[in-house]
Design a protein around this motif. Structure first.
Motif, PDB file in Angstrom:
ATOM      1  N   ILE A 152       0.848  -1.193   0.000  1.00  0.00           N
ATOM      2  CA  ILE A 152       0.000   0.000   0.000  1.00  0.00           C
ATOM      3  C   ILE A 152       0.887   1.248   0.000  1.00  0.00           C
ATOM      4  N   PRO A 153       0.844   2.008  -1.076  1.00  0.00           N
ATOM      5  CA  PRO A 153       1.642   3.236  -1.143  1.00  0.00           C
ATOM      6  C   PRO A 153       1.234   4.184  -0.018  1.00  0.00           C
ATOM      7  N   ASP A 154       2.202   4.954   0.512  1.00  0.00           N
ATOM      8  CA  ASP A 154       1.817   5.945   1.513  1.00  0.00           C
ATOM      9  C   ASP A 154       1.317   7.201   0.818  1.00  0.00           C
ATOM     10  N   LYS A 155       0.932   8.174   1.634  1.00  0.00           N
ATOM     11  CA  LYS A 155       0.361   9.424   1.131  1.00  0.00           C
ATOM     12  C   LYS A 155       1.247  10.091   0.082  1.00  0.00           C
ATOM     13  N   LYS A 156       2.552   9.937   0.261  1.00  0.00           N
ATOM     14  CA  LYS A 156       3.486  10.599  -0.658  1.00  0.00           C
ATOM     15  C   LYS A 156       3.803   9.766  -1.891  1.00  0.00           C
ATOM     16  N   GLY A 157       3.314   8.524  -1.918  1.00  0.00           N
ATOM     17  CA  GLY A 157       3.543   7.681  -3.076  1.00  0.00           C
ATOM     18  C   GLY A 157       4.660   6.660  -2.906  1.00  0.00           C
ATOM     19  N   ASN A 158       5.262   6.614  -1.725  1.00  0.00           N
ATOM     20  CA  ASN A 158       6.291   5.598  -1.466  1.00  0.00           C
ATOM     21  C   ASN A 158       5.642   4.238  -1.305  1.00  0.00           C
ATOM     22  N   ILE A 159       6.228   3.238  -1.973  1.00  0.00           N
ATOM     23  CA  ILE A 159       5.637   1.904  -1.961  1.00  0.00           C
ATOM     24  C   ILE A 159       6.512   0.965  -1.144  1.00  0.00           C
ATOM     25  N   PRO A 160       5.953   0.397  -0.076  1.00  0.00           N
ATOM     26  CA  PRO A 160       6.754  -0.508   0.769  1.00  0.00           C
ATOM     27  C   PRO A 160       7.230  -1.722  -0.014  1.00  0.00           C
ATOM     28  N   THR A 161       8.403  -2.221   0.323  1.00  0.00           N
ATOM     29  CA  THR A 161       8.930  -3.415  -0.351  1.00  0.00           C
ATOM     30  C   THR A 161       9.208  -4.498   0.681  1.00  0.00           C
ATOM     31  N   ARG A 162       9.285  -5.717   0.199  1.00  0.00           N
ATOM     32  CA  ARG A 162       9.729  -6.819   1.044  1.00  0.00           C
ATOM     33  C   ARG A 162      11.090  -7.251   0.540  1.00  0.00           C
ATOM     34  N   LYS A 163      12.082  -7.228   1.428  1.00  0.00           N
ATOM     35  CA  LYS A 163      13.430  -7.587   1.002  1.00  0.00           C
ATOM     36  C   LYS A 163      13.490  -9.001   0.464  1.00  0.00           C
ATOM     37  N   GLU A 164      12.919  -9.915   1.230  1.00  0.00           N
ATOM     38  CA  GLU A 164      13.225 -11.324   1.036  1.00  0.00           C
ATOM     39  C   GLU A 164      12.173 -12.088   0.248  1.00  0.00           C
ATOM     40  N   ALA A 165      11.291 -11.391  -0.406  1.00  0.00           N
ATOM     41  CA  ALA A 165      10.191 -12.109  -1.042  1.00  0.00           C
ATOM     42  C   ALA A 165      10.616 -12.790  -2.347  1.00  0.00           C
ATOM     43  N   ILE A 166      10.288 -14.067  -2.481  1.00  0.00           N
ATOM     44  CA  ILE A 166      10.537 -14.811  -3.719  1.00  0.00           C
ATOM     45  C   ILE A 166       9.293 -15.606  -4.102  1.00  0.00           C
ATOM     46  N   GLN A 167       9.316 -16.165  -5.312  1.00  0.00           N
ATOM     47  CA  GLN A 167       8.206 -17.036  -5.697  1.00  0.00           C
ATOM     48  C   GLN A 167       8.380 -18.420  -5.056  1.00  0.00           C
ATOM     49  N   LEU A 168       7.286 -19.033  -4.724  1.00  0.00           N
ATOM     50  CA  LEU A 168       7.333 -20.381  -4.140  1.00  0.00           C
ATOM     51  C   LEU A 168       8.079 -21.324  -5.094  1.00  0.00           C
ATOM     52  N   ASN A 169       7.914 -21.040  -6.354  1.00  0.00           N
ATOM     53  CA  ASN A 169       8.703 -21.616  -7.436  1.00  0.00           C
ATOM     54  C   ASN A 169      10.173 -21.865  -7.136  1.00  0.00           C
ATOM     55  N   GLU A 170      10.770 -20.857  -6.548  1.00  0.00           N
ATOM     56  CA  GLU A 170      12.228 -20.836  -6.358  1.00  0.00           C
ATOM     57  C   GLU A 170      12.670 -21.519  -5.069  1.00  0.00           C
ATOM     58  N   LEU A 171      11.719 -22.012  -4.316  1.00  0.00           N
ATOM     59  CA  LEU A 171      12.040 -22.687  -3.062  1.00  0.00           C
ATOM     60  C   LEU A 171      12.408 -24.148  -3.343  1.00  0.00           C
ATOM     61  N   ALA A 172      13.532 -24.602  -2.784  1.00  0.00           N
ATOM     62  CA  ALA A 172      13.986 -25.975  -3.018  1.00  0.00           C
ATOM     63  C   ALA A 172      13.414 -26.930  -1.970  1.00  0.00           C
ATOM     64  N   ILE A 173      13.579 -28.216  -2.227  1.00  0.00           N
ATOM     65  CA  ILE A 173      13.076 -29.223  -1.288  1.00  0.00           C
ATOM     66  C   ILE A 173      13.665 -28.988   0.101  1.00  0.00           C
ATOM     67  N   GLY A 174      12.784 -29.098   1.098  1.00  0.00           N
ATOM     68  CA  GLY A 174      13.223 -28.942   2.472  1.00  0.00           C
ATOM     69  C   GLY A 174      13.142 -27.516   2.987  1.00  0.00           C
ATOM     70  N   GLU A 175      13.086 -26.552   2.079  1.00  0.00           N
ATOM     71  CA  GLU A 175      13.054 -25.162   2.524  1.00  0.00           C
ATOM     72  C   GLU A 175      11.661 -24.755   3.006  1.00  0.00           C
ATOM     73  N   GLU A 176      11.685 -23.774   3.935  1.00  0.00           N
ATOM     74  CA  GLU A 176      10.430 -23.315   4.525  1.00  0.00           C
ATOM     75  C   GLU A 176      10.202 -21.830   4.266  1.00  0.00           C
ATOM     76  N   GLY A 177       8.973 -21.412   4.425  1.00  0.00           N
ATOM     77  CA  GLY A 177       8.666 -19.988   4.292  1.00  0.00           C
ATOM     78  C   GLY A 177       7.243 -19.674   4.693  1.00  0.00           C
ATOM     79  N   ILE A 178       6.934 -18.393   4.610  1.00  0.00           N
ATOM     80  CA  ILE A 178       5.578 -17.935   4.940  1.00  0.00           C
ATOM     81  C   ILE A 178       4.975 -17.265   3.714  1.00  0.00           C
ATOM     82  N   ILE A 179       3.713 -17.567   3.450  1.00  0.00           N
ATOM     83  CA  ILE A 179       3.031 -16.961   2.309  1.00  0.00           C
ATOM     84  C   ILE A 179       2.726 -15.497   2.625  1.00  0.00           C
ATOM     85  N   VAL A 180       3.241 -14.604   1.790  1.00  0.00           N
ATOM     86  CA  VAL A 180       3.009 -13.178   2.045  1.00  0.00           C
ATOM     87  C   VAL A 180       2.287 -12.478   0.894  1.00  0.00           C
TER      88      VAL A 180
END
Ligand SMILES: [Mn+2]
Ligand SMILES: [Mn+2]
Ligand SMILES: [Mn+2]
Ligand SMILES: [Mn+2]
Lengths: 220, 220
Positions: B132-160
């Motif tokens: 959600i962009p703030d009032k000034k138009g800055n858009i928050p980012t997630r540093k560590e976000a990847i596609q579930l696609n790129e996750l290898a066997i055994g790896e864990e994560g949270i759906i964001v």
DNA sequence: CAATATTTTTAGACAAGTCTAAAAATATAT
DNA sequence: ATATATTTTTAGACTTGTCTAAAAATATTG
């Protein structure tokens, strides 16, 4: 069936004028209320008549059909529920919400306003004391409501509504501390101009006949 | 300056396509996205160019000016804040809010969405994980976000987040228990079609490559 | 009741946004 | 490089809601 914002506004305006004057609504009154021209009204009125939302005879004014009335009441319901939301949840003042509610009332969603109504715990009156129709179109009434006008010296009551929701008037009332829920007592009436001295919990104020005829009171 | 709903929708669509493809937006792409005809797009695009909200050279497609981009981001801000409201406060499901937010995003009020934002305690992401962009138009980012696609066997994560917000897809995810905030682990990957077995807290599910490429994960 | 004033309707035009059909420009394929 | 296919633009028309100016109907008044 869904209607345009313009159609909805015409129906709402007709409903308001019909209630106020108790007879069929003239082209000019409608034009005035909607801030448009009589010729535009004639055009639109023909369209609404063809859709059987109003009855219209040339030169005789219009009135709502059952269906048109249902739609009008529904828009009013939307408007008032949104006004409650804006005041209760977003902290707007009662003189700041009308314009925004004019937009929000036209959002097309059967469910949205019902959910909002749940969220607000089914309010019966809006921030100006106006009744909120229920889903079926039933409009709550207050048995004992009268104009402050009609209150005699020494009588008391609680402010439960305003007849005029003009922003300047609302702001004036705010300053005078004459807002919804306030307890008041008539201290004095000046016969020559029907102005009154009113005692509220905090202070005494003098108000004109104009003002007292626009305040709705529940006697107590 | 205030713009029509149509103008705002064009700007939003251009913004989306520009971000997605990283180059100027063609008439046809825009027509397709807005479910209208190329000829209509050409007309509107000329109007927006005259208002200096986009740059447009015949046959060369369009792109947003600084001003056009600001407006687009603001509409997206409105849309996403309303979606949060609908889900968090009115109890809508994440697949039910888009249509209504499409309407609410066009309500004209500087203040309304800011107050809503306060009321919701300044959410950074909407019910689909979109920023959600703030009032000034800055858009928050997630540093560590990847596609579930790129996750290898055994790896864990949270759906964001979800890349595709199509209602049927969202309903599918609901049934599979693959909603925002859920912790998941990759149990197995089938090489022949890149489908995966995913372990959630409650059960194991098999998902196609299509699905896993549309889920955004934060590794953990 | 006839003259005048007011209200309402009609006629014709306009802006916004859309459409279809045809022409022009650009892209692709031999 | 030329023919073909695709994309984009133009031309002209339609819908919704509005407007002005003029005509028609109704209301008011002497
Ligand atoms: Mn109001
Ligand atoms: Mn109100
Ligand atoms: Mn959405
Ligand atoms: Mn969203």
């Amino acid at each position: 069936m869904s209607y345009t914002k313009t159609e909805e506004n015409y129906l709402k305006a007709i409903y308001g004028l019909e209630s106020k004057f108790g007879k069929s609504v003239s082209t000019n009154k409608l034009a005035n209320k909607l801030e448009t021209k009589a010729s535009s009204v004639t055009d639109m009125v023909k369209k609404l008549a063809k859709k059987e939302l109003i009855t219209y005879k040339k030169y005789q004014g219009v009135s709502l059909t059952k269906c048109g009335k249902e739609i009008a009441i529904n828009i009013i319901r939307n408007h008032r529920i949104w006004e409650v939301f804006l005041v209760e949840k977003l902290g707007y003042k009662w003189d700041e919400v009308h314009e925004i509610a004019e937009q929000l009332e036209h959002i097309k969603s059967e469910e949205l306003v019902d959910r909002l109504d749940d969220f607000l715990e089914h309010p019966s009156f809006d921030p100006h004391g106006d009744p909120i129709p229920d889903k079926k179109g039933n409009i709550p009434t207050r048995k004992e409501a009268i104009q402050l006008n009609e209150l005699a010296i020494g009588e008391e009551g609680i402010i439960v509504g305003v007849k005029n929701t003009n922003n300047e008037f609302l702001q004036y009332l705010e300053e005078m501390n004459l807002t919804l829920g306030k307890k008041i007592k008539v201290e004095k009436v000046f016969d020559f101009d029907k102005s009154k001295i009113i005692k509220t919990e905090k202070k005494k104020v003098t108000i004109s006949k104009e003002v007292s005829s626009n305040l709705i009171i529940e006697k107590s």
